[in-house]
Design an enzyme around this catalytic site. Structure first.
Site, PDB file in Angstrom:
ATOM      1  N   SER A 151       0.843  -1.186   0.000  1.00 51.64           N
ATOM      2  CA  SER A 151       0.000   0.000   0.000  1.00 51.64           C
ATOM      3  C   SER A 151       0.885   1.245   0.000  1.00 51.64           C
ATOM      4  O   SER A 151       1.691   1.428  -0.905  1.00 51.64           O
ATOM      5  CB  SER A 151      -0.959  -0.045   1.188  1.00 51.64           C
TER       6      SER A 151
ATOM      7  N   ASP B  31      -9.815  -3.207  -5.738  1.00 54.48           N
ATOM      8  CA  ASP B  31      -9.232  -2.421  -4.655  1.00 54.48           C
ATOM      9  C   ASP B  31      -9.769  -0.983  -4.700  1.00 54.48           C
ATOM     10  O   ASP B  31      -9.560  -0.278  -5.684  1.00 54.48           O
ATOM     11  CB  ASP B  31      -7.706  -2.423  -4.804  1.00 54.48           C
TER      12      ASP B  31
ATOM     13  N   HIS C 270      -8.143  -4.737  -1.793  1.00 56.79           N
ATOM     14  CA  HIS C 270      -6.879  -4.279  -1.225  1.00 56.79           C
ATOM     15  C   HIS C 270      -6.183  -5.362  -0.407  1.00 56.79           C
ATOM     16  O   HIS C 270      -4.966  -5.383  -0.301  1.00 56.79           O
ATOM     17  CB  HIS C 270      -7.145  -3.058  -0.337  1.00 56.79           C
TER      18      HIS C 270
END
Length: 763
Positions: A608, A693, A728
């Site tokens: 991330s 995501d 995600h």
């Protein structure tokens, strides 16, 4: 203490999800939707034939110019962004990338399968969580052998009149009260490729359960209410909501919805039996710099609704017994003031942060006079107040000092006595030099604090701690099969000097019988460094597959995170963001200098915003690393942050800066990974993404990979894996997620030429 948690993330591959019985206040953040381009050119990506050596897909170039401040950027891969996730050309390209990755890894697939079996073999598949005594029941989750998901269960407490004790154990066996399965995720997940429950809330009278489910990975939830005994659905579901969900008594729910771009903006009151269309809106946050959050006080007498930007947070309260009275202001909306609140007796407790009191102070105010505040814990420059938990007679403060978490308990005066100062704080003691500690759900009207503990060598534990006597009882430790012995592993804390002289903490673990510490050992170095997130050193069973092959694992606690307090975060954002990257490089150089590894054995990983870190340091010092893993990486920083129509973008101007201002534009451009790919040699790289995501759109890593393929001058591996049925956090099943670990480890070991020769030839 009710507060908003940081952006959801996975640390070192560990998935962080809401805990049993309550919704952890994890933030829902918007995706970055933009108009979907429809290029007329056809893809030139190369299909892979099993009979031919694999060749990488070559994404076509469609010139897309972006000009600002006299600066022209050309993004040849802008066409890869498709908000609908249905563009046949884009999906075809992603499938080709997946096929190429599969083909490149096919030579080590047998070894990867062995790693997966090894990782899975450490797990006790049939297990239960530490039961929590709550009202007349013990609540817990159960996992079953061979099943991907959990069951939510409860049993009656046999002797309900006995006061709770740290020595309580839930009876089992033929004479014990029968186990009742309230909800079985395995049954619910059968219809879907992805399934996740984001909230599981039992009503105060224990008769009903409200739960929120996501069946796509896009973090848009549907809430169902069921009878806890019969499992029958009550009423109609609430659709298009967040997992922020709380009971307001036994006959009403409070929940939050998002606008069309996934910003939590409205909080609603829903009366059971009514239609969602008739729900009353308690508050609408119209400022797109702010998002809403929801939580309950430990006393269960109030619900708190907060609206926050990156630097400002203010709170309303709703009295659970009088939901029809609506919201009342608790803390004012003042720019730069951040507040989190809870309740006990006649007082609200307020954790308040400002520029002056950057590590927070703790205040109390009467419920009937919120402007009359008393300082209970003053601000300290060296100690950060992380969280606060309240009990009927005690206060628990989670703090951070010198990069390590601490727990201190205080006895509170009787409810009808004045609340002026705190005295006699008692600290909980821990044994490892580096570790992770966090709050678990505890019961307000007891003297028992429940907390979680883990270290790089100690599996996750749950403890019950008697705040009167100081007695601590282990209630649960994660079983690690396969002969695991924590005493075989050594954990250390080292400090690396940054380029400006700042000392950066590093947490380290290795198998003492395998590591030589002569520079030849392989190492995996992990980093994050954003959003004030603390990446504390904790245990991950799958990591043993590296440690038991002689790897050293380390975490660089770089600036931009929150490990060393608020200023640590402030010194890694805005015009100091590059400290995050140079700190990581300094840690790598320190570890090489101290002979923990060498350039030829050092591998790195981040996910991330940690993927931004990996992308940036790869551009800056590609010579320093042998291999890199960038999970769902936020790498197209400048293009994303230049889109002011997206609430996530505007709110995160307080995190990264506003590039519509010239000084921020050029500073962000100087480190944005996609904008700084250049013709140079790069190490072996694995990049992952999730098609659905909503936090880091799949197109960001896709563009990064496409540009690297076009420009890099080496012959090292560059692999891209996009999960087409996930978001995600990768796949949702507990064993499915292990497959990603197995692939990542196989990739790293392959790059280091550590695959046994019996593992077949490599491509």
């Amino acid at each position: 203490m009710f507060q908003m948690y940081p952006r959801g993330l996975s640390i070192g591959g560990i998935l962080y999800l809401p805990a049993l019985l309550f919704s952890a206040s994890h933030r829902i953040v918007a995706a970055h939707p933009r108009p979907s381009p429809s290029p007329s050119h056809q893809s030139t990506a190369t299909m892979i034939s099993p009979s031919q050596p694999p060749s990488p897909p070559l994404a076509k170039k469609v010139k897309h110019e972006m000009e600002l401040f006299g600066d022209v950027r050309v993004d040849n891969y802008y066409w890869l962004r498709d908000d609908s996730r249905k563009n046949p050309e884009v999906i075809s390209y992603l499938r080709e990338e997946n096929a190429y990755t599969e083909a490149k890894m096919s030579g080590t697939k047998k070894f990867e399968d062995e790693i997966y079996a090894e990782i899975r073999g450490r797990i006790r598949e049939d297990d239960i969580s530490a039961p929590l005594r709550k009202g007349p029941y013990y609540y817990y989750t159960r996992t079953l052998e061979g099943k991907e998901y959990v069951q939510y269960c409860r049993r009656l407490v046999p002797n309900r009149d006995a006061p709770p004790s740290v020595n309580d154990t839930m009876p089992t066996g033929p004479d014990a009260p029968a186990e009742h399965v309230i909800l079985d995720e395995n049954v619910k997940a059968q219809e879907y490729d992805f399934y996740r429950i984001g909230a599981f809330k039992v009503s105060p009278n224990h008769k009903l359960v409200a739960y929120a489910e996501d069946t796509k990975g896009d973090e848009i939830y549907t809430v169902y209410v069921i009878d806890a005994e019969t499992r029958a659905v009550v009423g109609t579901p609430l659709v298009g909501v967040t997992p922020y969900l709380e009971w307001a008594g036994n006959e009403a729910l409070v929940y939050i919805t998002m606008d069309e771009i996934l910003r939590p903006d409205k909080v609603w009151l829903h009366k059971l039996g009514s239609e969602q269309s008739s729900d009353s809106c308690l508050y609408h946050e119209k400022d797109d710099m702010f998002s809403l959050d929801l939580g309950a006080s430990e006393s269960e007498k109030f619900l708190f609704i907060a609206s926050q930007s990156k630097i400002t947070r203010f709170v309303f309260y709703l009295e659970v017994s009088k939901p029809e009275d609506g919201l009342r202001v608790l803390t004012l909306r003042i720019n730069g003031i951040d507040t989190s609140v809870s309740h006990r007796g006649n007082h609200f407790f307020i954790q308040r942060r400002s520029d002056e009191f950057f590590n927070s102070e703790l205040l109390a105010c009467p419920v009937d006079n919120t402007s009359e505040t008393t300082v209970l814990i003053p601000h300290r420059a060296s100690v950060k107040i992380q969280d606060v938990k309240l009990f009927s007679d005690h206060l628990v403060v989670y703090e951070r000092e010198q990069g390590l978490p601490t727990i201190t308990t205080y006895r509170l005066p009787a409810v009808d006595e004045p609340l002026i100062t705190l005295q006699g704080g008692q600290a909980v003691q821990f044994v490892d030099p580096v570790y992770s500690v966090g709050p678990s759900e505890s019961q307000f009207s007891t003297t028992i604090l429940r907390f979680s503990y883990s270290s790089l060598r100690m599996p996750p534990c749950v403890y019950d701690y008697d705040m009167n006597t100081g007695e601590s009882v282990l209630k649960k430790i994660e079983t690690v099969l396969g002969g695991f012995d924590a005493s075989n592993y050594i954990t250390e804390r080292k400090w690396a000097p940054a380029s400006d002289g700042t000392q950066i903490p590093i947490s380290i673990v290795y198998q003492k019988n395998l590591v030589k510490l002569d520079g030849s050992d392989p190492m995996l170095l992990y980093g994050y460094g954003s959003y004030e997130t603390c990446v504390d050193p904790d245990f991950k069973a799958s990591r043993l597959s590296l440690l038991d092959r002689g790897f050293i694992f380390a975490i660089a606690h770089i600036r931009g995170g929150g490990e060393m307090g608020r200023q640590w975060y402030e010194n890694g954002k805005f015009f100091q963001k590059k400290n995050t990257f140079t700190d990581f490089i300094a840690c790598a150089e320190f570890l090489i200098e101290k002979k923990y590894c060498s350039k030829e054995t050092l591998c790195i990983e981040g996910r991330s915003a940690g993927g931004l870190l990996i992308g940036a340091v790869l551009n800056m010092r590609p010579d320093l690393f042998k291999a890199a893993v960038a999970g769902v990486p936020f790498v197209d920083v400048l293009t994303t942050m230049l889109d002011p129509t997206i609430p996530l973008t505007t709110s995160e101007w307080e995190e990264w800066g506003d590039p519509r201002k010239e000084e921020f534009y050029f500073y962000m451009k100087s480190y944005s990974p996609v904008d700084n790919v250049k013709a140079q040699n790069y190490p072996n790289i694995l990049v992952t993404a999730g098609l659905h995501d909503p936090r880091v759109m799949y197109s960001e890593p896709a563009k990064f990979v496409a540009k690297l393929r076009d420009m890099k001058t080496d012959g090292n591996d560059l692999l891209f894996k996009c999960e087409l049925s996930a978001g995600h956090f990768s796949k949702s099943g507990r064993f499915e997620r292990l497959q990603e670990d197995a692939m990542t480890y196989a990739f790293i070991l392959r790059a280091l030429d550590m695959i046994p020769t019996s593992g077949s030839a490599q491509n």
